[in-house]
Write a protein that holds these residues in place. Structure first.
Motif, PDB file in Angstrom:
ATOM      1  N   LYS A 105       0.825  -1.206   0.000  1.00 55.06           N
ATOM      2  CA  LYS A 105       0.000   0.000   0.000  1.00 55.06           C
ATOM      3  C   LYS A 105       0.859   1.256   0.000  1.00 55.06           C
ATOM      4  O   LYS A 105       1.102   1.842   1.036  1.00 55.06           O
ATOM      5  CB  LYS A 105      -0.893  -0.006   1.231  1.00 55.06           C
ATOM      6  N   PRO A 112      -2.078   6.524  -1.458  1.00 60.84           N
ATOM      7  CA  PRO A 112      -3.351   6.721  -0.770  1.00 60.84           C
ATOM      8  C   PRO A 112      -4.532   6.433  -1.696  1.00 60.84           C
ATOM      9  O   PRO A 112      -4.482   6.752  -2.881  1.00 60.84           O
ATOM     10  CB  PRO A 112      -3.330   8.202  -0.378  1.00 60.84           C
ATOM     11  N   ASP A 113      -5.600   5.848  -1.134  1.00 58.78           N
ATOM     12  CA  ASP A 113      -6.792   5.535  -1.917  1.00 58.78           C
ATOM     13  C   ASP A 113      -7.783   6.689  -1.739  1.00 58.78           C
ATOM     14  O   ASP A 113      -8.718   6.614  -0.944  1.00 58.78           O
ATOM     15  CB  ASP A 113      -7.377   4.213  -1.407  1.00 58.78           C
ATOM     16  N   THR A 114      -7.578   7.770  -2.497  1.00 62.15           N
ATOM     17  CA  THR A 114      -8.348   8.988  -2.231  1.00 62.15           C
ATOM     18  C   THR A 114      -9.848   8.842  -2.528  1.00 62.15           C
ATOM     19  O   THR A 114     -10.655   9.519  -1.899  1.00 62.15           O
ATOM     20  CB  THR A 114      -7.784  10.194  -3.003  1.00 62.15           C
ATOM     21  N   TYR A 148     -11.220   7.379   0.517  1.00 62.41           N
ATOM     22  CA  TYR A 148     -11.146   8.366   1.609  1.00 62.41           C
ATOM     23  C   TYR A 148     -12.281   9.384   1.483  1.00 62.41           C
ATOM     24  O   TYR A 148     -12.890   9.778   2.471  1.00 62.41           O
ATOM     25  CB  TYR A 148      -9.806   9.119   1.600  1.00 62.41           C
ATOM     26  N   GLN A 170       0.798  11.597  10.014  1.00 59.89           N
ATOM     27  CA  GLN A 170       0.609  12.771   9.138  1.00 59.89           C
ATOM     28  C   GLN A 170       1.365  13.977   9.693  1.00 59.89           C
ATOM     29  O   GLN A 170       1.997  14.724   8.946  1.00 59.89           O
ATOM     30  CB  GLN A 170      -0.881  13.121   9.035  1.00 59.89           C
ATOM     31  N   LYS A 205       1.235   4.725   7.215  1.00 61.82           N
ATOM     32  CA  LYS A 205       0.118   5.686   7.287  1.00 61.82           C
ATOM     33  C   LYS A 205      -0.961   5.325   6.257  1.00 61.82           C
ATOM     34  O   LYS A 205      -2.143   5.228   6.593  1.00 61.82           O
ATOM     35  CB  LYS A 205       0.652   7.108   7.021  1.00 61.82           C
ATOM     36  N   ASN A 206      -0.539   5.103   5.025  1.00 64.00           N
ATOM     37  CA  ASN A 206      -1.510   4.783   3.967  1.00 64.00           C
ATOM     38  C   ASN A 206      -2.206   3.449   4.221  1.00 64.00           C
ATOM     39  O   ASN A 206      -3.419   3.320   4.025  1.00 64.00           O
ATOM     40  CB  ASN A 206      -0.824   4.751   2.601  1.00 64.00           C
ATOM     41  N   ASP A 266      -6.116   3.060   4.749  1.00 68.59           N
ATOM     42  CA  ASP A 266      -6.842   2.205   3.795  1.00 68.59           C
ATOM     43  C   ASP A 266      -7.624   1.119   4.529  1.00 68.59           C
ATOM     44  O   ASP A 266      -8.780   0.834   4.217  1.00 68.59           O
ATOM     45  CB  ASP A 266      -5.863   1.501   2.847  1.00 68.59           C
ATOM     46  N   GLU A 285      -5.674  14.071   4.825  1.00 69.43           N
ATOM     47  CA  GLU A 285      -5.200  13.322   3.654  1.00 69.43           C
ATOM     48  C   GLU A 285      -5.794  13.892   2.369  1.00 69.43           C
ATOM     49  O   GLU A 285      -5.146  13.937   1.331  1.00 69.43           O
ATOM     50  CB  GLU A 285      -5.603  11.850   3.817  1.00 69.43           C
TER      51      GLU A 285
END
Ligand code: GLY
Length: 396
Positions: free
Chosen positions: A13, A16-18, A21, A324, A340-341, A345, A388
């Protein structure tokens, strides 16, 4: 439990999976619309719930144990900032008399979590609206918090009424007048804010002396930590570690570690004292080594082999906010960014998000030793998502 320093899932991962999010953030806004009205209709702590219905929680707004009401107001103010829908602000403002009353007339029935309560109410409102009445209430809360400082021991007393030397909290008869707890680091931004507003260094001095005490006594040589620590009141000398929230004195409470990662990073944000940033980074690196392939942390990293590995997604959400903050100060390395990501996620997956409109709670298994919803889990999820998605900074 299968402990590896870089779980496979985390290695995968990296981005980021925006889209996910944004969906999760919208879900927080949707649930906040109902929750903030229910809180304003009946002010209370609404801390946690097995089924996600926080409003069945019995603790009242003015009870000494209440540290959680402002997780709803913090979410509502984030919703207002993002949507500009005045409904959210108006609901939050309905609570202003209670917040004023609590620190002006009922200040003995409070504890060190005034930082949680007033940063996400008065400070946030003052930052967003500029209205001086919130500044006044926020400064009064900082004053009441400062009164909990024990100068000899250099710590902010966690629990108990200030006019009681030994006060029962939870288990009757537990001495609480000589103790600091790790969660306290999140209360220090209220004091930093008070100094920046007034120019009076008293508040910041108390905050840094307390942070130094936590740094000195709470962190073990392997970078795990104790939940609480007792001091001898007459001399201020350390007595020894204690535990109330983790599995035991020698355990390693995941949410406590997350409070410390974020709390020290925030102390750095406000003071630029390097040792706080170094501590946050060290604790973050240690925290990441405790994660297994499931990614969401177990509620205590030192559970016996036969204990149920209940996940605490609120620890994950707080840790994401801390990571962050570290990244903001340009110290986070690749492993920290990946963690973090991966954490964000994971807690935004369908395994952990409750999307049912009838359920006030958002984040499942966000409590501790049982898979319950918590208002703080939801708040820190929303704060992490806002940062994020670059929708706005945190109020701390
Ligand atoms: N009192 C803060 C916590 O339970 O995490």
């Amino acid at each position: 439990m299968n402990k590896v320093s870089k779980p496979d899932t985390i290695q995968e991962k990296t981005a980021p999976d925006t889209i996910q999010y944004q969906k999760a953030f919208d879900l927080c806004i949707r649930k906040t619309r109902g929750n903030i009205k229910r809180l304003a209709d009946e002010p209370k702590s609404a801390a946690w719930a097995l089924d996600g219905n926080f409003f069945n929680h019995q603790e009242g707004f003015f009870e000494i144990g209440n540290w959680t009401s402002s997780f709803f107001t913090g979410m509502a103010l984030q919703a207002w900032r993002e949507t500009e829908d005045e409904y959210f602000l108006n609901q939050v403002l309905r609570l202003a008399p209670q917040y004023r009353e609590k620190v002006f007339n009922r200040h003995l029935d409070t504890h060190h979590d005034l930082g949680f309560l007033y940063t996400l109410y008065s400070v946030a409102l003052h930052k967003l609206t500029g209205d001086k009445q919130h500044r006044e209430v926020g400064l009064r809360a900082a004053e009441v918090l400062a009164q909990r400082f024990n100068g000899k021991g250099g710590f902010i007393r966690a629990w108990g009424r200030l006019d009681e030397i030994i006060s029962p909290f939870g288990t009757a008869g537990v001495q609480t007048d000589n103790m600091a707890i790790i969660d306290s680091l999140m209360n220090l931004p209220l004091l930093y804010w008070a100094t920046s507003e007034t120019g009076d260094n008293k508040y910041q001095d108390i905050a840094t002396r307390h942070a130094n005490t936590v740094l000195k006594y709470f962190i073990r040589t392997d970078d795990s930590l104790w939940h609480a620590y007792r001091f001898d009141i007459p001399t201020g000398k350390p007595v020894g570690p204690e535990n109330f929230c983790g599995r035991g004195v020698d355990s390693y409470w995941a949410r406590g570690a997350a409070w410390a990662i974020y709390g020290f990073a925030l102390s750095y944000r406000h003071t630029r004292v390097q040792k706080y940033l170094d501590a946050s980074l060290r604790l973050a690196r240690k925290f990441i080594t405790q994660l297994d392939a499931e990614v969401a942390p177990v509620w205590d990293f030192r559970l016996p082999a036969n204990a149920a590995p209940v996940r605490d997604t609120s620890a994950a959400a707080v840790a994401v906010c801390g990571l962050q903050e570290l990244s903001k100060h340009h110290v986070a390395d690749f492993a920290i960014l990946m963690a973090k990501n991966a954490l964000l996620d994971r807690i935004c997956s369908k395994d952990y998000l409750d999307s049912k409109d009838g359920c006030p709670g958002v984040l499942k298994s966000a409590y501790g030793d049982k898979p319950a919803f918590s208002s703080w889990g939801d708040y820190f999820l929303m704060e992490a998502l806002a940062r994020e998605l670059e929708l706005g900074d945190a109020f701390w």
